[in-house]
Design a protein around this motif. Structure first.
Motif, PDB file in Angstrom:
ATOM      1  N   GLU A 246      75.119  23.240 -49.420  1.00 34.67           N
ATOM      2  CA  GLU A 246      74.152  22.166 -49.150  1.00 34.67           C
ATOM      3  C   GLU A 246      73.768  22.121 -47.678  1.00 34.67           C
ATOM      4  O   GLU A 246      72.588  21.948 -47.323  1.00 34.67           O
ATOM      5  CB  GLU A 246      74.762  20.831 -49.583  1.00 34.67           C
ATOM      6  CG  GLU A 246      73.813  19.648 -49.426  1.00 34.67           C
ATOM      7  CD  GLU A 246      74.460  18.345 -49.853  1.00 34.67           C
ATOM      8  OE1 GLU A 246      73.779  17.307 -49.816  1.00 34.67           O
ATOM      9  OE2 GLU A 246      75.659  18.374 -50.222  1.00 34.67           O
ATOM     10  N   LEU A 249      71.385  24.991 -46.991  1.00 35.47           N
ATOM     11  CA  LEU A 249      70.030  24.674 -47.469  1.00 35.47           C
ATOM     12  C   LEU A 249      69.347  23.662 -46.555  1.00 35.47           C
ATOM     13  O   LEU A 249      68.125  23.773 -46.272  1.00 35.47           O
ATOM     14  CB  LEU A 249      70.108  24.134 -48.897  1.00 35.47           C
ATOM     15  CG  LEU A 249      70.517  25.150 -49.974  1.00 35.47           C
ATOM     16  CD1 LEU A 249      70.658  24.455 -51.323  1.00 35.47           C
ATOM     17  CD2 LEU A 249      69.492  26.276 -50.069  1.00 35.47           C
ATOM     18  N   ALA A 250      70.102  22.681 -46.060  1.00 34.13           N
ATOM     19  CA  ALA A 250      69.515  21.701 -45.139  1.00 34.13           C
ATOM     20  C   ALA A 250      69.075  22.372 -43.844  1.00 34.13           C
ATOM     21  O   ALA A 250      67.999  22.055 -43.293  1.00 34.13           O
ATOM     22  CB  ALA A 250      70.530  20.592 -44.853  1.00 34.13           C
ATOM     23  N   GLN A 252      68.163  25.547 -43.497  1.00 33.10           N
ATOM     24  CA  GLN A 252      66.952  26.323 -43.792  1.00 33.10           C
ATOM     25  C   GLN A 252      65.722  25.416 -43.890  1.00 33.10           C
ATOM     26  O   GLN A 252      64.633  25.767 -43.403  1.00 33.10           O
ATOM     27  CB  GLN A 252      67.156  27.092 -45.104  1.00 33.10           C
ATOM     28  CG  GLN A 252      68.188  28.210 -45.017  1.00 33.10           C
ATOM     29  CD  GLN A 252      68.382  28.913 -46.346  1.00 33.10           C
ATOM     30  OE1 GLN A 252      67.713  28.573 -47.332  1.00 33.10           O
ATOM     31  NE2 GLN A 252      69.297  29.882 -46.372  1.00 33.10           N
ATOM     32  N   ARG A 253      65.905  24.265 -44.489  1.00 34.51           N
ATOM     33  CA  ARG A 253      64.768  23.338 -44.596  1.00 34.51           C
ATOM     34  C   ARG A 253      64.339  22.844 -43.220  1.00 34.51           C
ATOM     35  O   ARG A 253      63.138  22.774 -42.909  1.00 34.51           O
ATOM     36  CB  ARG A 253      65.172  22.163 -45.485  1.00 34.51           C
ATOM     37  CG  ARG A 253      64.035  21.179 -45.755  1.00 34.51           C
ATOM     38  CD  ARG A 253      64.522  20.042 -46.612  1.00 34.51           C
ATOM     39  NE  ARG A 253      65.572  19.294 -45.908  1.00 34.51           N
ATOM     40  CZ  ARG A 253      66.255  18.301 -46.479  1.00 34.51           C
ATOM     41  NH1 ARG A 253      66.018  17.961 -47.738  1.00 34.51           N
ATOM     42  NH2 ARG A 253      67.184  17.674 -45.789  1.00 34.51           N
ATOM     43  N   GLN A 254      65.319  22.533 -42.365  1.00 38.22           N
ATOM     44  CA  GLN A 254      64.974  22.087 -41.013  1.00 38.22           C
ATOM     45  C   GLN A 254      64.289  23.202 -40.222  1.00 38.22           C
ATOM     46  O   GLN A 254      63.359  22.939 -39.442  1.00 38.22           O
ATOM     47  CB  GLN A 254      66.241  21.619 -40.294  1.00 38.22           C
ATOM     48  CG  GLN A 254      66.820  20.329 -40.863  1.00 38.22           C
ATOM     49  CD  GLN A 254      68.105  19.918 -40.177  1.00 38.22           C
ATOM     50  OE1 GLN A 254      68.554  20.602 -39.248  1.00 38.22           O
ATOM     51  NE2 GLN A 254      68.691  18.808 -40.626  1.00 38.22           N
ATOM     52  N   HIS A 255      64.742  24.450 -40.430  1.00 36.55           N
ATOM     53  CA  HIS A 255      64.087  25.570 -39.750  1.00 36.55           C
ATOM     54  C   HIS A 255      62.637  25.710 -40.208  1.00 36.55           C
ATOM     55  O   HIS A 255      61.716  25.920 -39.384  1.00 36.55           O
ATOM     56  CB  HIS A 255      64.868  26.851 -40.035  1.00 36.55           C
ATOM     57  CG  HIS A 255      64.272  28.070 -39.401  1.00 36.55           C
ATOM     58  ND1 HIS A 255      64.263  28.280 -38.032  1.00 36.55           N
ATOM     59  CD2 HIS A 255      63.644  29.154 -39.956  1.00 36.55           C
ATOM     60  CE1 HIS A 255      63.666  29.426 -37.757  1.00 36.55           C
ATOM     61  NE2 HIS A 255      63.280  29.983 -38.911  1.00 36.55           N
ATOM     62  N   ALA A 256      62.419  25.589 -41.506  1.00 33.93           N
ATOM     63  CA  ALA A 256      61.046  25.670 -42.020  1.00 33.93           C
ATOM     64  C   ALA A 256      60.203  24.514 -41.496  1.00 33.93           C
ATOM     65  O   ALA A 256      59.020  24.693 -41.120  1.00 33.93           O
ATOM     66  CB  ALA A 256      61.073  25.664 -43.547  1.00 33.93           C
ATOM     67  N   GLU A 257      60.792  23.324 -41.440  1.00 36.43           N
ATOM     68  CA  GLU A 257      60.048  22.179 -40.910  1.00 36.43           C
ATOM     69  C   GLU A 257      59.728  22.373 -39.431  1.00 36.43           C
ATOM     70  O   GLU A 257      58.633  21.999 -38.962  1.00 36.43           O
ATOM     71  CB  GLU A 257      60.864  20.903 -41.117  1.00 36.43           C
ATOM     72  CG  GLU A 257      60.982  20.480 -42.580  1.00 36.43           C
ATOM     73  CD  GLU A 257      61.852  19.251 -42.741  1.00 36.43           C
ATOM     74  OE1 GLU A 257      62.427  18.808 -41.719  1.00 36.43           O
ATOM     75  OE2 GLU A 257      61.958  18.736 -43.877  1.00 36.43           O
ATOM     76  N   GLU A 259      59.280  25.275 -37.873  1.00 35.77           N
ATOM     77  CA  GLU A 259      58.185  26.245 -37.784  1.00 35.77           C
ATOM     78  C   GLU A 259      56.850  25.603 -38.160  1.00 35.77           C
ATOM     79  O   GLU A 259      55.815  25.851 -37.510  1.00 35.77           O
ATOM     80  CB  GLU A 259      58.484  27.434 -38.703  1.00 35.77           C
ATOM     81  CG  GLU A 259      59.596  28.340 -38.199  1.00 35.77           C
ATOM     82  CD  GLU A 259      59.772  29.554 -39.086  1.00 35.77           C
ATOM     83  OE1 GLU A 259      59.137  29.581 -40.164  1.00 35.77           O
ATOM     84  OE2 GLU A 259      60.533  30.468 -38.705  1.00 35.77           O
TER      85      GLU A 259
END
Length: 335
Positions: A246, A249-250, A252-257, A259
């Motif tokens: 988890e 995944l959090a 990775q989501r923060q990295h995408a956000e 970018e």
């Protein structure tokens, strides 16, 4: 013999250990009988009488066996002994000669005595009187010395065989000397067997205790292994693994956000018109650099056509330019 108790049981139960020690030392005999039994004397007398009857029955059994085996026909029916290195087998004529040497009444007596003595049902007094009043039983006192010699010879041979078994390391020529000590040897062997049985029982108990401790150690090791496996693959480990997944995944989501926010910031800082202007300016700079490089190549080619080294000319020109700049600077500095 009293059943032994494991040392672990005695160690874990001190009161029972004291009771067991009292029973085995002061209350009970090794065979389990009581030491303070009021009927011990009567029981001892009965035991002695029973031993006398047993001794009498054993003597009768030995005599019957000796008389039965002293039968010449039974001796003749036996196979000849195997030849050895020290003794040659006897010829079969010797048994025939032995039978021929015995008188006929004695042979009849040897044939009649075993079935008569081992009969399952008792004879009537008339039949007994009839048998005893007719030969060969009527001549029994006359043939008693020869019959006693045969029985004695058989008993002595059996005793020698027993002595040979009891003393296997003794010279066969001196085995007959051990015949008088057979009762003592038998008693000592019986006592030794009893002691060995007791030692074997104690050794088995010790082995059982060692095996129990080994099994306990293996159980503890297996328990530790199960705990390690549960810690690695159990519910707690799975929970930690799920939490780590988890968190990944959090991240990775923060990295995408991040970018996406960067691209949004770039879009806000550089609108489409500015981006097109910057692109045109970059293209213009590339074209200007290309034209400048082309002009430099053209000038170098012209200088080389006039016989001037473009590199040296460029160096001298740059030096004079620096000197002129220096003079100009000095002149500018004069008031």
């Amino acid at each position: 013999m009293l059943p032994p108790v494991e040392d672990a049981v005695l160690a874990n139960n001190p009161e029972f250990a004291a009771l067991y020690a009292k029973l085995t030392t002061s209350a009970l005999n090794p065979d389990g009988s009581s030491k303070d039994d009021p009927a011990a004397k009567e029981r001892g007398a009965v035991t002695e009488e029973l031993n006398r009857y047993r001794l009498k029955a054993a003597k009768q059994s030995l005599l019957l066996d000796a008389i039965a085996n002293a039968n010449p026909q039974s001796l003749q029916a036996k196979p000849a002994p195997a030849p050895t290195l020290t003794k040659r087998p006897r010829a079969p004529q010797q048994a025939t000669s032995t039978i021929a040497e015995l008188p006929a009444p004695l042979l009849d007596l040897l044939l009649l005595l075993p079935p008569l003595l081992t009969a399952s049902s008792e004879l009537s007094p008339e039949s007994t009187a009839l048998l005893l009043s007719n030969p060969p039983l009527s001549d029994f006192p006359d043939h008693l010395p020869q019959l006693a010699a045969l029985v004695s010879n058989h008993l002595h041979t059996s005793a020698v065989h027993l002595a040979r078994i009891a003393n296997p390391s003794t010279n066969p020529s001196f085995v007959h000397r051990a015949v008088p000590s057979l009762p003592t040897s038998a008693a000592s062997l019986t006592a030794t067997i009893a002691d060995r049985k007791a030692d074997l029982t104690r050794a088995r108990l010790a082995a059982a205790a060692s095996l129990s401790s080994l099994l306990a150690s293996q159980t503890a090791v297996l328990a530790q292994l199960l705990r390690a496996l549960e810690a690695k693959h159990g519910a707690v480990a799975r929970s930690l693994e799920l939490r780590a997944a988890e968190a990944a995944l959090a991240a990775q989501r923060q990295h995408a956000e991040a970018e996406a926010a960067l691209w949004l910031a770039r879009r806000d800082a550089y609108p489409p018109a500015a981006q097109r202007a910057l692109a045109n300016y970059a293209r213009h700079l590339r074209d200007a650099r290309a034209r400048l490089n082309e002009a430099v190549h053209t000038l170098r080619a012209e200088l080389e056509a006039y016989g001037v080294d473009s590199v040296a000319a460029g160096t001298g020109r740059s030096g004079r330019g620096r000197q002129g700049e220096g003079h100009a600077g000095n002149g500018a500095g004069v008031p």
